[in-house]
Design a protein around this motif. Structure first.
Motif, mmCIF file in Angstrom:
data_model
loop_
_atom_site.group_PDB
_atom_site.id
_atom_site.type_symbol
_atom_site.label_atom_id
_atom_site.label_comp_id
_atom_site.label_asym_id
_atom_site.label_seq_id
_atom_site.Cartn_x
_atom_site.Cartn_y
_atom_site.Cartn_z
ATOM 1 N N GLY A 1 -7.336 3.882 9.749
ATOM 2 C CA GLY A 1 -7.114 5.021 8.958
ATOM 3 C C GLY A 1 -8.515 6.069 8.912
ATOM 4 O O GLY A 1 -8.320 7.226 9.263
ATOM 5 N N TRP B 1 0.567 -1.463 -0.146
ATOM 6 C CA TRP B 1 0.077 -0.003 -0.187
ATOM 7 C C TRP B 1 0.900 1.083 -0.091
ATOM 8 O O TRP B 1 0.478 2.474 -0.466
ATOM 9 C CB TRP B 1 -1.015 -0.039 1.002
ATOM 10 C CG TRP B 1 -0.593 0.272 2.399
ATOM 11 C CD1 TRP B 1 0.065 1.485 3.094
ATOM 12 C CD2 TRP B 1 -0.886 -0.437 3.630
ATOM 13 N NE1 TRP B 1 0.318 1.294 4.516
ATOM 14 C CE2 TRP B 1 -0.249 0.242 4.879
ATOM 15 C CE3 TRP B 1 -1.685 -1.748 3.956
ATOM 16 C CZ2 TRP B 1 -0.471 -0.101 6.022
ATOM 17 C CZ3 TRP B 1 -1.658 -2.195 5.257
ATOM 18 C CH2 TRP B 1 -1.433 -1.542 6.137
ATOM 19 N N THR B 2 2.075 1.117 0.580
ATOM 20 C CA THR B 2 2.951 2.330 0.343
ATOM 21 C C THR B 2 3.509 2.602 -0.947
ATOM 22 O O THR B 2 3.938 3.872 -1.167
ATOM 23 C CB THR B 2 4.217 2.300 1.457
ATOM 24 O OG1 THR B 2 4.972 1.020 0.961
ATOM 25 C CG2 THR B 2 3.688 2.221 2.747
ATOM 26 N N ASP C 1 -4.852 6.972 2.609
ATOM 27 C CA ASP C 1 -4.627 5.566 2.905
ATOM 28 C C ASP C 1 -5.862 4.666 2.997
ATOM 29 O O ASP C 1 -5.701 3.640 2.452
ATOM 30 C CB ASP C 1 -3.901 5.450 4.416
ATOM 31 C CG ASP C 1 -2.462 5.923 4.194
ATOM 32 O OD1 ASP C 1 -1.918 6.023 3.038
ATOM 33 O OD2 ASP C 1 -1.758 6.134 5.200
ATOM 34 N N ARG D 1 -6.248 3.744 -0.458
ATOM 35 C CA ARG D 1 -5.079 2.907 -1.116
ATOM 36 C C ARG D 1 -5.517 1.339 -0.562
ATOM 37 O O ARG D 1 -5.067 0.376 -1.374
ATOM 38 C CB ARG D 1 -3.771 3.147 -0.482
ATOM 39 C CG ARG D 1 -3.243 4.518 -0.939
ATOM 40 C CD ARG D 1 -1.848 5.010 -0.570
ATOM 41 N NE ARG D 1 -1.424 6.246 -1.196
ATOM 42 C CZ ARG D 1 -1.293 7.247 -0.595
ATOM 43 N NH1 ARG D 1 -1.728 7.591 0.951
ATOM 44 N NH2 ARG D 1 -0.824 8.432 -1.296
#
Length: 305
Positions: free
Chosen positions: A283, A238-239, A291, A294
């Motif tokens: 989040g 996800w980053t 996020d 994501r």
């Protein structure tokens, strides 16, 4: 401050960047520590016979200052004292340079570490995602040595979070289908059992791996855990997911990383689903906006049965 390198130009003045002062961490606390940072750097340079050689860099919680001692290039890492400092020092001493930055000295009570110098401006974030994913998979395996018995276990993280997920899902307005929540629960049931006693870095992603000299890539700021090395597959994805074009791209990068780590793909998929659902809900609760989206993208191809 004195010249620790036995000559050459005078040490560089220590200035706290405005970008560090603007970090959310300091909105409610820590401004006194920030103001004291230049004095802290000078004190530890005197204590460890160092000279500052460059400007301060930083993340969200810690400052890093390049220094030199007797021709050896090092960095000072400073963060407000606390339990996290002790845990990180323990992690670095445990891995002792195996896939991680090497710890030279530390003052846990002061929140200060002296570390070997890595390329502070060259992380895996600078590599194309297709190159970074297998490198991170191999890093997971590189760190997988028998872990101490007393450190947190991956199975305990899962067991602690599972009871909270349904309530958070309801309070967040059911942000994803109930079938996805059920899928995460089924994955969590499987992940709550493991016989693995291997060391796991519980905070692994592209920005935490810098170019080194002893090894091509070395991890910084590790979080030492015990159990399943696939624990952070979701975070790694996800980053970097903004660089993945479509669902096929996401699946290809997931497979390349899992294969490089020697992780069964179905097992790795369980970890991605559970952690992405968990982080999505966290989040939203924390007021994040990007996020959760994501996590939505990550789950689309990987949460299907």
């Amino acid at each position: 401050m004195g010249r620790a390198d036995g000559g050459g130009p005078a040490p560089v003045a220590v200035v706290v960047p405005q970008s560090f002062r603007d970090m959310p961490r300091w909105w409610r606390e820590g401004t006194g520590w920030l103001e004291a940072l230049p004095r802290l750097v000078r004190a530890y340079c005197d204590r460890w016979q160092l000279a500052v050689t460059g400007g301060m860099a930083h993340g969200s919680n810690a400052a890093v200052v390049p220094v030199v001692r007797a021709g050896e290039f090092l960095v000072l890492r400073l963060t407000p004292p606390g339990a996290a400092v002790a845990a990180q020092v323990e992690a670095l001493r445990f891995w002792d340079g195996r896939g991680t930055v090497r710890l030279i000295d530390a003052d846990v009570e002061g929140g200060v570490m002296l570390l070997e110098r890595l390329a502070m401006d060259a992380s895996l974030e600078g590599l194309p995602v297709a190159e970074a994913m297998p490198l991170l998979g191999r890093m997971m395996r590189r760190l997988a040595v028998p872990a101490p018995e007393h450190v947190p276990r991956t199975v305990d993280v899962v067991a602690a979070r599972m009871p909270a997920l349904p309530g958070e899902w309801e309070r967040c307005g059911r942000p994803f289908p109930e079938s996805t929540l059920v899928r995460a629960f089924e994955a969590g049931e499987r992940l709550s059992r493991t016989e693995s006693r291997l060391a796991v870095n519980g905070d692994l992603h592209s920005g935490q791996v810098l170019r080194g000299e002893r090894e091509p890539w070395l991890t910084v700021d590790p979080v030492l855990m015990r159990g399943d090395i696939a624990y952070d597959l979701a975070r790694i994805l996800w980053t970097r997911i903004d660089e993945m074009d479509d669902e096929g791209d996401i699946l290809r990068h997931f497979r390349s990383m899992a294969d490089a780590a020697g992780v069964d793909r179905d097992h790795g998929r369980d970890w991605v689903v559970f952690r992405a659902v968990d982080y999505w809900l966290w989040g939203l609760t924390a007021g994040l906006t990007e996020d959760p989206q994501r996590c939505r993208r990550l789950l689309a191809p990987l949460a299907r049965r």
